[in-house]
Scaffold this motif. Sequence first.
Motif, short mmCIF file in Angstrom:
data_model
loop_
_atom_site.label_atom_id
_atom_site.label_comp_id
_atom_site.label_asym_id
_atom_site.label_seq_id
_atom_site.Cartn_x
_atom_site.Cartn_y
_atom_site.Cartn_z
N ALA A 167 23.05 3.86 -2.99
CA ALA A 167 23.32 5.18 -2.39
C ALA A 167 22.60 6.30 -3.14
CB ALA A 167 24.83 5.43 -2.38
N GLU A 168 22.48 6.16 -4.48
CA GLU A 168 21.89 7.27 -5.24
C GLU A 168 20.39 7.45 -4.98
OE1 GLU A 168 23.80 4.92 -6.41
OE2 GLU A 168 22.84 3.80 -8.05
N LEU A 169 19.77 6.46 -4.31
CA LEU A 169 18.34 6.61 -3.98
C LEU A 169 18.15 7.21 -2.58
CD1 LEU A 169 16.72 3.32 -5.36
CD2 LEU A 169 16.69 5.61 -6.39
N MET A 206 0.82 -1.22 0.00
CA MET A 206 0.00 0.00 0.00
C MET A 206 0.86 1.27 0.00
SD MET A 206 -2.74 -1.20 2.85
CE MET A 206 -3.64 -2.75 2.63
N ALA A 207 2.17 1.12 0.15
CA ALA A 207 3.04 2.30 0.29
C ALA A 207 2.92 3.23 -0.91
CB ALA A 207 4.49 1.86 0.49
N SER A 208 2.85 2.67 -2.11
CA SER A 208 2.76 3.53 -3.30
C SER A 208 1.49 4.36 -3.27
CB SER A 208 2.78 2.66 -4.56
OG SER A 208 2.57 3.45 -5.70
N SER A 209 0.37 3.73 -2.93
CA SER A 209 -0.91 4.44 -2.92
C SER A 209 -0.90 5.57 -1.89
CB SER A 209 -2.02 3.43 -2.59
OG SER A 209 -3.24 4.10 -2.45
N THR A 211 12.96 -2.49 1.78
CA THR A 211 13.40 -1.09 1.92
C THR A 211 13.77 -0.49 0.57
OG1 THR A 211 14.23 -1.56 4.14
CG2 THR A 211 15.07 0.42 3.06
N SER A 212 14.47 -1.25 -0.26
CA SER A 212 14.90 -0.68 -1.56
C SER A 212 13.68 -0.36 -2.43
CB SER A 212 15.84 -1.64 -2.28
OG SER A 212 15.16 -2.85 -2.60
N GLY A 213 12.62 -1.16 -2.28
CA GLY A 213 11.40 -0.86 -3.04
C GLY A 213 10.77 0.44 -2.58
N LEU A 261 10.06 3.92 -4.79
CA LEU A 261 8.78 4.64 -4.76
C LEU A 261 9.00 6.10 -4.33
CD1 LEU A 261 6.47 1.99 -3.04
CD2 LEU A 261 6.37 2.76 -5.45
N ALA A 262 9.82 6.28 -3.30
CA ALA A 262 10.07 7.65 -2.80
C ALA A 262 10.69 8.51 -3.90
CB ALA A 262 10.98 7.59 -1.57
N LYS A 263 11.63 7.90 -4.64
CA LYS A 263 12.27 8.64 -5.75
C LYS A 263 11.23 9.04 -6.78
CE LYS A 263 16.37 9.79 -7.48
NZ LYS A 263 17.37 10.53 -6.66
N TYR A 264 10.36 8.08 -7.12
CA TYR A 264 9.33 8.32 -8.15
C TYR A 264 8.39 9.46 -7.73
CZ TYR A 264 5.40 7.55 -11.28
OH TYR A 264 4.39 7.73 -12.21
#
Length: 353
Positions: free
Chosen positions: A325-327, A224-227, A256-258, A262-265
């Motif tokens: 690191a870049e995220l 649900m994190a994306s929503s 976590t990487s997922g 999402l946060a980047k997007y």
Amino acid sequence: MDLFTIVTARADYEQGALVIIDQTQLPGREVYLALKTSEEIWEAIYLLKVRGAPAIGVAAAYGVAVCMQKVAATGFDDFYREFSRVKDYLASSRPTAVNLFTALERLNRALLKHQGVGVEILKQVLREEAEAIRKEDAEACRKIGEHGLSLLKPGMGLLTHCNAGHLAVSEYGTALAPIYLGQEQGFGFSVFVDETRPLLQGARLTAFELQKAGVNVTLICDNMASSVMKQGWVQAVLVGCDRVAANGDTANKIGTSGVAVLAKYYGIPFYVLGPTSTIDMDCPTGKEIKIEERDPAEVTEKWYDRRMAPEGIHVYNPAFDVTPAELITAIITEKGIAYFPFNDTFREWKKNK
Ligand SMILES: CSC[C@H]1O[C@H](OP(=O)(O)O)[C@H](O)[C@@H]1O
């Protein structure tokens, strides 16, 4: 019971035990265990009865100190031989969280500095070094909270993954430290908590902690994190870390990487919080971080009264993943805030240890 009166791990030298709260019983039952042998301590770390990178390091340090109080050694050599056996055994419990290894190595170095003293002094050296590790962790967590809070604003919506709170360290937490400090100062955060399959550290532990602390908390499934981000309810992501490579690649709970992608997007700052003791300068990048793989039954039947997958199904159950690191917007420690590229700041922090 007030959240901050819960003790994740302590040494009880009177009864010869490492005492921990059994985190596998939370949130329903607050049960303390007195672990008296290295086997019991190994199993408690492996089964996540005590967990979280700093808490694992503190528990292992106390555990070795407790076990070694009982040793009837005649001199340094046989005391050190038994110490090395216990140290190496506990080091085999879980491979990813670097604090387990740095804490055990600190005890090792402390003993090697005292080769000329009697056994009773060696036992005292271990007690004192284990206590110093706990004290430094507690102090680091408060500073992490202060540095982390400097990046947040009142009323923000936050999201976190797994548990990097009071239960994952000796006191207060890492990713949750700014939330607790903000709560004390009336910041009024609203916090979305990923349940964090398969062991549900978010649902069982972070939701428990934040509710006990009176924080406005909402539990969500990992998917649900994306929503939640898309609806504009999250203005920052805060997560912990188990091992940070020299270039800032960070191993943390699987998923976590997922969340970072999402946060980047969605253009949301993604913050990693942890003590500098979790930065491993001997690990050049995330590629070199060993990722623990765990029992498939944690995926297929851990929380159900019947199997939720066909018998014999192949299961992949990594306990961690690596966020490049870049995220990562910033890495927050007790020494301050580092931004990409991280290497030089890390070298500075680790040099002036
Ligand atoms: C403050 S370190 C917390 C860190 O440890 C957790 O892993 P586990 O529950 O398997 O010990 C998770 O990765 C947290 O972010």
